[in-house]
Scaffold this active site. Structure first.
Site, PDB file in Angstrom:
ATOM      1  N   CYS A   2       0.781  -1.364  -0.031  1.00 48.94           N
ATOM      2  CA  CYS A   2       0.093  -0.165  -0.045  1.00 48.94           C
ATOM      3  C   CYS A   2       0.787   1.323  -0.027  1.00 48.94           C
ATOM      4  O   CYS A   2       1.982   1.271   0.624  1.00 48.94           O
ATOM      5  CB  CYS A   2      -1.068   0.020   1.194  1.00 48.94           C
ATOM      6  SG  CYS A   2      -1.960  -1.564   1.538  1.00 48.94           S
ATOM      7  N   ARG A  27       4.227   0.236  -6.379  1.00 48.54           N
ATOM      8  CA  ARG A  27       4.038  -0.681  -5.266  1.00 48.54           C
ATOM      9  C   ARG A  27       2.970  -1.675  -5.485  1.00 48.54           C
ATOM     10  O   ARG A  27       3.053  -2.682  -4.597  1.00 48.54           O
ATOM     11  CB  ARG A  27       3.729   0.321  -3.827  1.00 48.54           C
ATOM     12  CG  ARG A  27       4.933   1.114  -3.806  1.00 48.54           C
ATOM     13  CD  ARG A  27       4.623   2.323  -2.649  1.00 48.54           C
ATOM     14  NE  ARG A  27       4.379   1.483  -1.306  1.00 48.54           N
ATOM     15  CZ  ARG A  27       5.432   1.683  -0.219  1.00 48.54           C
ATOM     16  NH1 ARG A  27       6.523   2.309  -0.697  1.00 48.54           N
ATOM     17  NH2 ARG A  27       5.321   1.004   0.896  1.00 48.54           N
ATOM     18  N   TRP A  74      -3.424  -2.550  -1.266  1.00 51.25           N
ATOM     19  CA  TRP A  74      -3.122  -3.839  -1.762  1.00 51.25           C
ATOM     20  C   TRP A  74      -3.874  -4.630  -0.798  1.00 51.25           C
ATOM     21  O   TRP A  74      -3.606  -4.907   0.284  1.00 51.25           O
ATOM     22  CB  TRP A  74      -1.835  -4.289  -1.967  1.00 51.25           C
ATOM     23  CG  TRP A  74      -1.397  -5.381  -2.423  1.00 51.25           C
ATOM     24  CD1 TRP A  74      -1.551  -6.044  -3.640  1.00 51.25           C
ATOM     25  CD2 TRP A  74      -0.866  -6.816  -1.740  1.00 51.25           C
ATOM     26  NE1 TRP A  74      -0.984  -7.262  -3.887  1.00 51.25           N
ATOM     27  CE2 TRP A  74      -0.849  -7.629  -2.759  1.00 51.25           C
ATOM     28  CE3 TRP A  74      -0.702  -6.843  -0.380  1.00 51.25           C
ATOM     29  CZ2 TRP A  74      -0.353  -8.963  -2.415  1.00 51.25           C
ATOM     30  CZ3 TRP A  74      -0.289  -8.363  -0.048  1.00 51.25           C
ATOM     31  CH2 TRP A  74      -0.154  -9.278  -1.145  1.00 51.25           C
ATOM     32  N   ASN A  98      -0.883   1.206   6.027  1.00 49.35           N
ATOM     33  CA  ASN A  98      -0.004   0.363   5.153  1.00 49.35           C
ATOM     34  C   ASN A  98       0.551  -0.555   6.318  1.00 49.35           C
ATOM     35  O   ASN A  98       0.924  -0.435   7.332  1.00 49.35           O
ATOM     36  CB  ASN A  98       1.218   0.832   4.681  1.00 49.35           C
ATOM     37  CG  ASN A  98       1.866   0.030   3.814  1.00 49.35           C
ATOM     38  OD1 ASN A  98       1.547  -1.329   3.594  1.00 49.35           O
ATOM     39  ND2 ASN A  98       3.187   0.087   3.494  1.00 49.35           N
ATOM     40  N   GLY A  99       0.228  -2.117   6.135  1.00 42.02           N
ATOM     41  CA  GLY A  99       0.632  -3.046   7.121  1.00 42.02           C
ATOM     42  C   GLY A  99      -0.449  -3.993   7.453  1.00 42.02           C
ATOM     43  O   GLY A  99      -1.614  -3.983   6.934  1.00 42.02           O
ATOM     44  N   GLU A 479      14.644 -17.676 -11.812  1.00 41.66           N
ATOM     45  CA  GLU A 479      14.491 -16.269 -12.144  1.00 41.66           C
ATOM     46  C   GLU A 479      13.454 -16.307 -13.287  1.00 41.66           C
ATOM     47  O   GLU A 479      12.291 -15.430 -13.512  1.00 41.66           O
ATOM     48  CB  GLU A 479      15.724 -15.203 -12.436  1.00 41.66           C
ATOM     49  CG  GLU A 479      15.316 -14.054 -13.101  1.00 41.66           C
ATOM     50  CD  GLU A 479      14.549 -12.981 -12.208  1.00 41.66           C
ATOM     51  OE1 GLU A 479      14.238 -11.899 -12.925  1.00 41.66           O
ATOM     52  OE2 GLU A 479      14.371 -13.487 -11.052  1.00 41.66           O
ATOM     53  N   LYS A 483       9.470 -14.938 -13.428  1.00 38.28           N
ATOM     54  CA  LYS A 483       9.248 -14.000 -14.175  1.00 38.28           C
ATOM     55  C   LYS A 483       7.983 -14.296 -15.072  1.00 38.28           C
ATOM     56  O   LYS A 483       6.998 -13.523 -15.258  1.00 38.28           O
ATOM     57  CB  LYS A 483       9.997 -13.467 -15.164  1.00 38.28           C
ATOM     58  CG  LYS A 483      11.271 -12.564 -14.462  1.00 38.28           C
ATOM     59  CD  LYS A 483      10.704 -11.351 -14.259  1.00 38.28           C
ATOM     60  CE  LYS A 483      11.486 -10.330 -13.181  1.00 38.28           C
ATOM     61  NZ  LYS A 483      11.740 -10.984 -11.711  1.00 38.28           N
ATOM     62  N   GLU A 486       4.781 -14.529 -13.034  1.00 41.63           N
ATOM     63  CA  GLU A 486       4.556 -13.393 -12.328  1.00 41.63           C
ATOM     64  C   GLU A 486       3.784 -12.483 -13.232  1.00 41.63           C
ATOM     65  O   GLU A 486       2.579 -11.949 -13.222  1.00 41.63           O
ATOM     66  CB  GLU A 486       5.606 -12.274 -12.138  1.00 41.63           C
ATOM     67  CG  GLU A 486       6.305 -12.847 -10.796  1.00 41.63           C
ATOM     68  CD  GLU A 486       7.593 -11.871 -10.422  1.00 41.63           C
ATOM     69  OE1 GLU A 486       7.786 -11.378  -9.394  1.00 41.63           O
ATOM     70  OE2 GLU A 486       8.325 -11.759 -11.425  1.00 41.63           O
ATOM     71  N   HIS A 502      15.139 -37.608 -11.617  1.00 41.09           N
ATOM     72  CA  HIS A 502      14.964 -37.936 -10.547  1.00 41.09           C
ATOM     73  C   HIS A 502      13.506 -37.511 -10.121  1.00 41.09           C
ATOM     74  O   HIS A 502      12.923 -37.539  -8.897  1.00 41.09           O
ATOM     75  CB  HIS A 502      15.903 -37.181  -9.375  1.00 41.09           C
ATOM     76  CG  HIS A 502      17.124 -37.728  -9.540  1.00 41.09           C
ATOM     77  ND1 HIS A 502      17.613 -38.955  -9.347  1.00 41.09           N
ATOM     78  CD2 HIS A 502      18.235 -36.898 -10.026  1.00 41.09           C
ATOM     79  CE1 HIS A 502      18.923 -38.933  -9.350  1.00 41.09           C
ATOM     80  NE2 HIS A 502      19.477 -37.897  -9.878  1.00 41.09           N
ATOM     81  N   LYS A 602       4.749  -4.290  -5.265  1.00 45.57           N
ATOM     82  CA  LYS A 602       6.431  -3.917  -5.725  1.00 45.57           C
ATOM     83  C   LYS A 602       7.131  -4.057  -4.441  1.00 45.57           C
ATOM     84  O   LYS A 602       8.151  -4.928  -4.291  1.00 45.57           O
ATOM     85  CB  LYS A 602       6.503  -2.583  -6.236  1.00 45.57           C
ATOM     86  CG  LYS A 602       8.068  -2.185  -6.594  1.00 45.57           C
ATOM     87  CD  LYS A 602       8.504  -3.029  -7.746  1.00 45.57           C
ATOM     88  CE  LYS A 602       9.858  -2.799  -7.908  1.00 45.57           C
ATOM     89  NZ  LYS A 602      10.486  -3.738  -9.001  1.00 45.57           N
TER      90      LYS A 602
END
Length: 607
Positions: A2, A27, A74, A98-99, A479, A483, A486, A502, A602
């Protein structure tokens, strides 16, 4: 996560608040809102979804007033609806947050028993209702806010305005960042200095547990017990201008094209051009005396750390433990006396990494952080900060910050190797030259965009994709898979190539593309053998390699993309850019929201 902004101004607050929320879009968020004081009364405008939706609401119903707070949310508690959007409050107080308030359920039950009426599912409304009850009981706004803060558990940054008090705003911080901005006859609050950049560069950062009382001309700071404290004002280095796409379709596309510049700028910070040697900042400890490194981070930053682990162990011959930050402190690993905690973060505010930092410091470790925000909480709590020079990264999915982190970690491995005597001068010169050549090779990657677009068509229709790599290319595979997940919402998994037989080899069929990072070198033959096993079972192979590898993989793979030739030491950096470019092109074909993918933020400032 947020975003918070607050203004006690000399002009209408809403345009300033809305502009600051624009700068906080990076963010991640799913709703937004603004509240101002209009003739002493609190009025709100809120909207679900993107900030443009709030803009339309404000066009239809303007919001005057010189004092106000704004928020991009968020969702954590409660769905991302207009009703759950911030600011929350009553006729007496309005709050943005925020939190997470961890004890909100018990507080809510207590407040409802006192007759407070809730209208949302959020934990934030608990704060507003408690402050409101305190005001009803005759407390002054500062007393009501402080009494509330003493009851809260969890991580939070808060901003509050009060009906009938146009020159008062209260901000509080516990575990989530909050900055106070000083203007001329006006004051500001923000989640970070980027939000405040066009309005002021004079910034004070609240320490954990502190809260601030803002008037039009100044701010007073208090500790958790209500004792007045001092807070240093610094001059932010961030530019005041708005950050744009500069003609690119997305911030991610722009930031991908900034890789060469960012790598070069970061290396200029780390390498002396005269001696062509890695230069470290003044250290409060001796690199040669460090017995062991504990590396921790989250997401892409953790994968950067894993590549750094290969470099540090191979070149500096120092053992490195790697653990995701959300697990490290709960695992309670035994730590070497006077060991080094190596933390990596783009924002410097990542809640899990910050918590790991504090637990590692408590365990007696030296703390070194690789950060892109030198004014962050992690920077202030570290013994040493190695800056990446990536600039603000707006796209939620990290790109240029990742390669900047790798550039720093490569230099750190060289510095450790030299300090420990495990690297001779000739080897250092060889590796430094490889790094200095890298920005040019990275720039050549963009000539391969048509081939990568063709490869994206091979991947875009898949439900599942496998990524493979060996050695330092295994974290590159991690990575690449991250990506793709995401920004294209395609399920992807990464494996060390030798692990396929395996178990995961059972997944392979014609419908599962396999993306492999296979530079020529000492692990090439081993990886090629693993790919041959996959091909024999119907696997469709897409291989990133180099000129030498391309001729040998051509008969095996459905598509081979030959990247510019580079030293094996820096190959993971180049291959990382390639898999990021692939994810971007797939997302374009899928039509997803590249810069702000669903459910993601973010800067993750809650656990």
């Amino acid at each position: 996560m947020c975003g918070i902004v607050g203004v006690i101004g000399r002009q209408d607050a809403t345009p300033l608040l809305f502009g600051a929320l624009r700068r906080l879009e990076y963010r991640g968020y799913d709703s937004a809102g603004i509240a101002t004081l209009v003739n002493g009364h609190i009025e709100r405008r809120r909207a679900e979804g993107k900030l443009d939706n709030l803009g339309h609401v404000l066009d239809r119903s303007p919001l005057p007033g010189l004092t106000g707070i704004g928020h991009t949310r968020w969702a954590t508690h409660g769905a991302p609806t207009e009703g759950n959007a911030h600011p929350h409050g009553t006729e007496r107080v309005s709050v943005v947050h925020n939190g997470i308030i961890e004890n909100h359920a018990e507080l809510r039950a207590e407040l409802e028993a006192e007759g407070q009426l809730f209208s949302t599912e959020t934990d934030t409304e608990t704060v507003a209702q408690m402050v409101d009850l305190n005001l009803k009981r005759g407390m002054k706004p500062t007393e009501a806010a402080h009494a509330c803060l003493q009851r809260l558990s969890g991580a939070y940054a808060l901003a509050m305005i009060f009906a009938g008090h146009p020159e008062l705003m209260i901000g509080a911080r516990h575990g989530a960042p909050l900055a106070v901005g000083f203007g001329e006859g006006e004051m500001f609050l923000g989640s970070d200095s980027l939000a405040l950049a066009p309005m002021t560069r004079r910034i004070a950062y609240l320490r954990d547990g502190e809260w601030a009382v803002l008037s039009r001309d100044d701010a007073r700071f208090f500790d958790a017990q209500g004792r007045e404290t001092s807070c240093e004002i610094s001059i932010s280095a961030l530019p005041g201008g708005a950050i744009g796409k500069d003609g690119y379709r997305h911030f991610m596309e722009k930031e991908l094209h900034e890789h060469p510049l960012v790598i070069g700028q970061t290396l200029q910070r780390m390498i002396d051009p005269a001696t062509r040697r890695v230069v470290m900042p003044d250290l409060p400890f001796d690199l040669a005396a460090i017995p062991r490194i504990t590396m921790t981070a989250c997401g892409s930053a953790f994968y950067a750390g894993l590549i750094g682990r290969y470099w540090l162990e191979a070149e500096a011959r120092i053992p490195v433990d790697g653990d995701v930050a959300s697990e490290l402190r709960y695992r309670e690993p035994p730590l070497a006396k006077d060991g080094l905690a190596l933390l990596i973060s783009q924002s410097g505010e990542t809640a899990d990494t910050l918590a790991a930092l504090r637990s590692l410091r408590q365990a007696g470790q030296h703390v070194m952080s690789v950060l892109n925000v030198s004014e962050s909480t992690m920077a202030r709590e570290s013994d040493v900060v190695l800056d990446t020079v990536a600039g603000p990264e707006i796209c939620v999915a990290s790109t240029k910050a990742f390669t900047a982190q790798l550039s720093v970690l490569a230099c750190l491995a060289i510095a450790f190797g030299r300090a420990r005597g495990s690297m001779n001068e000739s080897r250092e010169e060889e590796l430094v030259q490889a790094l200095l050549d890298l920005p040019g090779r990275a720039a050549e990657l963009f000539a391969l965009q048509p081939a990568i677009q063709q490869a994206a068509a091979m991947v875009a229709d898949a439900r599942d994709v496998l990524y493979l790599g060996r050695g330092s290319q295994f974290p590159v595979a991690l990575e690449g898979a991250l990506k793709l997940k995401e920004i294209s919402y395609i399920h992807a998994e990464a494996y060390a190539a030798g692990e396929m037989k395996h178990g995961p080899i059972a997944l392979i069929d014609r419908n599962v593309p396999i993306v492999a990072s296979v530079p020529s070198g000492r692990l090439f033959e081993k990886t090629a053998s693993n790919l041959q096993e996959a091909r024999a079972r119907g696997g469709r192979l897409l291989c990133f390699t180099d000129q030498a590898g391309a001729s040998r993989l051509g008969p095996l793979a459905e598509q081979v993309i030959a990247l510019p030739d580079v030293h094996d030491f820096v190959a993971p950096i180049l291959h990382s850019i390639a898999v990021q470019m692939l994810a971007y092109e797939v997302a374009l074909l899928k039509g997803t929201d590249v810069d702000q993918p669903r459910n993601l933020a973010k800067s993750v400032t809650v656990e």
